[in-house]
Design a protein around this motif. Structure first.
Motif, PDB file in Angstrom:
ATOM      1  N   GLU A   1       0.827  -1.209   0.000  1.00 61.57           N
ATOM      2  CA  GLU A   1       0.000   0.000   0.000  1.00 61.57           C
ATOM      3  C   GLU A   1       0.861   1.258   0.000  1.00 61.57           C
TER       4      GLU A   1
ATOM      5  N   ARG B   1       1.801   4.722  -2.996  1.00 58.15           N
ATOM      6  CA  ARG B   1       1.772   6.142  -2.622  1.00 58.15           C
ATOM      7  C   ARG B   1       3.107   6.843  -2.826  1.00 58.15           C
TER       8      ARG B   1
ATOM      9  N   ASP C   1      -4.265 -13.722   4.390  1.00 56.11           N
ATOM     10  CA  ASP C   1      -4.456 -12.263   4.411  1.00 56.11           C
ATOM     11  C   ASP C   1      -3.852 -11.645   3.139  1.00 56.11           C
TER      12      ASP C   1
ATOM     13  N   TYR D   1      -5.153  -9.554   0.844  1.00 56.64           N
ATOM     14  CA  TYR D   1      -5.798  -8.383   0.256  1.00 56.64           C
ATOM     15  C   TYR D   1      -5.211  -7.088   0.820  1.00 56.64           C
ATOM     16  N   ILE D   2      -5.161  -6.058  -0.037  1.00 57.81           N
ATOM     17  CA  ILE D   2      -4.701  -4.746   0.383  1.00 57.81           C
ATOM     18  C   ILE D   2      -5.729  -3.697  -0.045  1.00 57.81           C
ATOM     19  N   ALA D   3      -5.613  -2.503   0.542  1.00 55.92           N
ATOM     20  CA  ALA D   3      -6.430  -1.364   0.120  1.00 55.92           C
ATOM     21  C   ALA D   3      -5.629  -0.575  -0.907  1.00 55.92           C
ATOM     22  N   LEU D   4      -6.131  -0.517  -2.122  1.00 61.91           N
ATOM     23  CA  LEU D   4      -5.406   0.105  -3.224  1.00 61.91           C
ATOM     24  C   LEU D   4      -6.140   1.348  -3.710  1.00 61.91           C
ATOM     25  N   ASP D   5      -5.458   2.483  -3.693  1.00 63.93           N
ATOM     26  CA  ASP D   5      -6.024   3.700  -4.272  1.00 63.93           C
ATOM     27  C   ASP D   5      -5.819   3.621  -5.785  1.00 63.93           C
ATOM     28  N   SER D   6      -6.819   3.117  -6.484  1.00 67.83           N
ATOM     29  CA  SER D   6      -6.658   2.898  -7.917  1.00 67.83           C
ATOM     30  C   SER D   6      -6.559   4.198  -8.702  1.00 67.83           C
TER      31      SER D   6
END
Length: 334
Positions: free
Chosen positions: A238, A242, A260, A262-267
């Motif tokens: 992540e 950035r 685990d 999965y990550i939060a991705l700012d596409s």
């Protein structure tokens, strides 16, 4: 002979075993060095779906051919060589891939058999003069690093961030320099391991806190051309998105835990900055041969990264050192 066999998670035993006999098309080697890695530590703790115990572990292998005395380094990942992906030159993603130390007994043993299918894909490399067995065994992880940096197009003038200061991270720093990177920054949350690695590979900056802000500051707000996540951490992936510059490349080199992933991705960052995110999965036989040449030429020094050399009965000590992050590279000398 002595072997280190995996029986179950938390259960690796030093055992006596009969010396193996090579069959048609196979090769018998006297193992001189088999280095350890983070994957060995994970197998010890959790097992692996490709390992049916009991199995002799170890996949970073260098040794001496019993019949001829030839010094050789052996691939870990074995592509089938015949599927559609292999025929297209994509051996790293062969769906039929097998591995030494997983499907076949590996190098934590005094002697081992190299299967015929390894020879069929040119998976046994002659060790060049001047290269020791221990250094040759490190060609296998270096081959994986080479695959990752080729996919991420690391090249001259790049600012490169390597996240993770273990042995793979150290190899990434050295290979990035060999490929002409302008600056290489090394990141790790473990300050002690970061300091140990930085003393060896001398990154342009060693960062143990707030890596996004630090990288942006070091690059004048632009970000890095390439970010390599050589750590099994979603937070690193992540953060990588950035801190990457416009039209930069990100290598998700280290896989995440299976429970685990999965990550939060700012596409939008990927979209507006035109970022490229690539995976990296092991190496091909050709990568191994090239990595061995880089070691022989001195382009990527590895001998000083080997901080511990242990006999086979101490393989559990070696895995413990790797697990605790108190070593860079640990090699076993059966």
């Amino acid at each position: 002979m002595k072997v280190a066999r995996f029986h179950a998670p938390g259960d690796i035993r030093i055992e006596d075993a009969p010396e193996p006999v090579a069959g048609p098309g196979e090769l018998k080697i006297r193992v001189r060095n088999c280095s350890t890695c983070g994957t060995d530590a994970k197998i010890f703790k959790f097992g692996h779906h490709h390992i049916v115990p009991p199995r002799v572990m170890g996949h970073e292998i260098a040794g001496e051919v019993v019949d001829t005395g030839a010094r050789v380094q052996v691939i870990a990942a074995i592509p089938c060589g015949t599927c559609g992906e292999c025929r297209r030159g994509r051996q790293t993603v062969c769906p039929n891939q097998e591995s030494m130390g997983y499907h076949y007994d590996g190098g934590f043993a005094e002697y081992m058999i190299i299967p015929a299918k390894v020879l069929a894909v040119n998976g046994v490399n002659a060790i060049p003069d001047g290269v020791g067995y221990a250094e040759a065994s490190v060609a296998e992880p270096l081959a994986c690093v080479l695959n990752g940096q080729t996919l991420a197009r690391v090249g001259p003038g790049d600012d490169v961030v390597v996240m993770g200061a273990g042995p793979i991270g150290c190899l990434h720093v050295r290979l990035a320099r060999a490929r002409g990177a302008a600056r290489v920054f090394l990141v790790d949350v473990n300050a002690q391991r970061l300091a140990m690695a930085a003393e060896l590979v001398h990154p342009d900056a060693a960062i143990d806190d707030d890596p996004v802000a630090q990288v942006m500051k070091l690059t004048g707000g632009r970000g890095a051309d390439v970010v390599i996540t050589a750590a099994a951490a979603g937070a690193a992936q992540e953060q990588a998105v950035r801190m990457t510059a416009r039209q930069g490349r990100i290598s998700f080199f280290g896989g995440l835990p299976k429970d685990d992933p999965y990550i939060a991705l700012d596409s939008n960052l990927v979209h507006y900055r035109e970022l490229t995110i690539v995976g990296a999965n092991g190496s091909s036989p050709a990568h191994n041969a090239q990595a061995l040449r880089l070691v022989a030429e001195g382009s990527v020094p590895v001998s000083d990264l080997i901080t511990h050399r242990l006999p086979l009965p101490r393989v559990l000590d070696g895995i413990d050192l790797v697990s605790r992050g108190t070593a860079i590279k640990v090699t076993i000398e059966p």
